[in-house]
Design a protein around this motif. Structure first.
Motif, PDB file in Angstrom:
ATOM      1  N   THR A  25     -14.256  18.873  62.355  1.00 17.94           N
ATOM      2  CA  THR A  25     -15.343  19.028  61.386  1.00 17.94           C
ATOM      3  C   THR A  25     -16.410  17.970  61.664  1.00 17.94           C
ATOM      4  O   THR A  25     -16.167  16.999  62.390  1.00 17.94           O
ATOM      5  CB  THR A  25     -14.836  18.852  59.951  1.00 17.94           C
ATOM      6  OG1 THR A  25     -14.367  17.499  59.813  1.00 17.94           O
ATOM      7  CG2 THR A  25     -13.714  19.833  59.619  1.00 17.94           C
ATOM      8  N   MET A  26     -17.569  18.144  61.040  1.00 18.29           N
ATOM      9  CA  MET A  26     -18.632  17.154  61.183  1.00 18.29           C
ATOM     10  C   MET A  26     -18.162  15.791  60.665  1.00 18.29           C
ATOM     11  O   MET A  26     -18.464  14.758  61.264  1.00 18.29           O
ATOM     12  CB  MET A  26     -19.890  17.612  60.436  1.00 18.29           C
ATOM     13  CG  MET A  26     -21.043  16.628  60.547  1.00 18.29           C
ATOM     14  SD  MET A  26     -21.610  16.324  62.238  1.00 18.29           S
ATOM     15  CE  MET A  26     -22.476  17.848  62.547  1.00 18.29           C
ATOM     16  N   GLY A  27     -17.408  15.800  59.591  1.00 25.06           N
ATOM     17  CA  GLY A  27     -16.881  14.540  59.055  1.00 25.06           C
ATOM     18  C   GLY A  27     -16.000  13.814  60.061  1.00 25.06           C
ATOM     19  O   GLY A  27     -16.084  12.588  60.204  1.00 25.06           O
ATOM     20  N   GLN A  28     -15.173  14.555  60.770  1.00 25.57           N
ATOM     21  CA  GLN A  28     -14.300  13.947  61.772  1.00 25.57           C
ATOM     22  C   GLN A  28     -15.113  13.415  62.954  1.00 25.57           C
ATOM     23  O   GLN A  28     -14.792  12.368  63.514  1.00 25.57           O
ATOM     24  CB  GLN A  28     -13.264  14.961  62.251  1.00 25.57           C
ATOM     25  CG  GLN A  28     -12.245  15.312  61.185  1.00 25.57           C
ATOM     26  CD  GLN A  28     -11.395  16.521  61.561  1.00 25.57           C
ATOM     27  OE1 GLN A  28     -11.909  17.541  62.021  1.00 25.57           O
ATOM     28  NE2 GLN A  28     -10.088  16.394  61.347  1.00 25.57           N
ATOM     29  N   ILE A  29     -16.157  14.148  63.316  1.00 21.98           N
ATOM     30  CA  ILE A  29     -17.025  13.693  64.410  1.00 21.98           C
ATOM     31  C   ILE A  29     -17.725  12.396  63.995  1.00 21.98           C
ATOM     32  O   ILE A  29     -17.750  11.429  64.753  1.00 21.98           O
ATOM     33  CB  ILE A  29     -18.049  14.783  64.793  1.00 21.98           C
ATOM     34  CG1 ILE A  29     -17.332  16.029  65.339  1.00 21.98           C
ATOM     35  CG2 ILE A  29     -19.051  14.245  65.821  1.00 21.98           C
ATOM     36  CD1 ILE A  29     -18.228  17.249  65.493  1.00 21.98           C
ATOM     37  N   ARG A  30     -18.288  12.391  62.788  1.00 19.19           N
ATOM     38  CA  ARG A  30     -18.983  11.188  62.300  1.00 19.19           C
ATOM     39  C   ARG A  30     -18.036   9.988  62.264  1.00 19.19           C
ATOM     40  O   ARG A  30     -18.400   8.885  62.682  1.00 19.19           O
ATOM     41  CB  ARG A  30     -19.589  11.436  60.921  1.00 19.19           C
ATOM     42  CG  ARG A  30     -20.805  12.332  60.970  1.00 19.19           C
ATOM     43  CD  ARG A  30     -21.633  12.315  59.698  1.00 19.19           C
ATOM     44  NE  ARG A  30     -20.912  12.118  58.465  1.00 19.19           N
ATOM     45  CZ  ARG A  30     -20.656  13.085  57.570  1.00 19.19           C
ATOM     46  NH1 ARG A  30     -21.039  14.323  57.795  1.00 19.19           N
ATOM     47  NH2 ARG A  30     -20.017  12.809  56.465  1.00 19.19           N
ATOM     48  N   LYS A  31     -16.841  10.199  61.776  1.00 17.45           N
ATOM     49  CA  LYS A  31     -15.855   9.116  61.693  1.00 17.45           C
ATOM     50  C   LYS A  31     -15.512   8.580  63.087  1.00 17.45           C
ATOM     51  O   LYS A  31     -15.377   7.367  63.280  1.00 17.45           O
ATOM     52  CB  LYS A  31     -14.588   9.608  60.985  1.00 17.45           C
ATOM     53  CG  LYS A  31     -13.568   8.535  60.748  1.00 17.45           C
ATOM     54  CD  LYS A  31     -12.377   9.065  59.969  1.00 17.45           C
ATOM     55  CE  LYS A  31     -11.340   7.983  59.749  1.00 17.45           C
ATOM     56  NZ  LYS A  31     -10.179   8.485  59.021  1.00 17.45           N
TER      57      LYS A  31
END
Length: 123
Positions: A25-31
């Motif tokens: 997810t985008m959240g996982q990429i950002r993290k």
């Protein structure tokens, strides 16, 4: 890989992460890129650009989007190598190999591997 896709160094890092972690997810990429110093908007822009270029595809809806590579790492490497040879050596593989061979830092193992590759091409 679509002809003419050019992936920047920053985009390449995103692609490597997604090749290793399909369906993120985008959240996982950002993290994952928190420590790079990139802002959220930079990361989102990189992902959006890769999607528009056809390198990434997404599945799902809104916040549940999952990102997948639309092209393999091998396809991207081949395209990047072609771009490099075109840009630096005017499209001449011979010129590139000649420069490699003339480089005195090549070990005997490197030379043997190059010769092995050439032998396979000739067969």
């Amino acid at each position: 890989m679509e002809q003419g896709i050019n992936i920047t160094d920053a985009e390449w890092k995103i692609m490597e992460f997604i090749w290793d972690n399909p369906g993120v997810t985008m959240g996982q990429i950002r993290k994952a890129f928190l420590e790079t110093g990139w802002s959220d908007s930079t990361i989102k822009t990189l992902v959006l650009r890769l999607t528009r270029k056809g390198a990434l595809k997404l599945e799902g809806k809104a916040r549940n989007n999952k990102y997948f590579a639309a092209v393999s790492a091998d396809e991207c490497r081949k395209q990047e190598l072609k771009n490099f040879i075109d840009r630096i050596f005017g499209g001449s593989v011979k010129m590139m190999v000649s420069n490699l061979v003339e480089d005195s830092s090549l070990s005997q193992k490197d030379i043997d591997e190059l010769m092995s590759i050439i032998d396979k091409i000739e067969d």
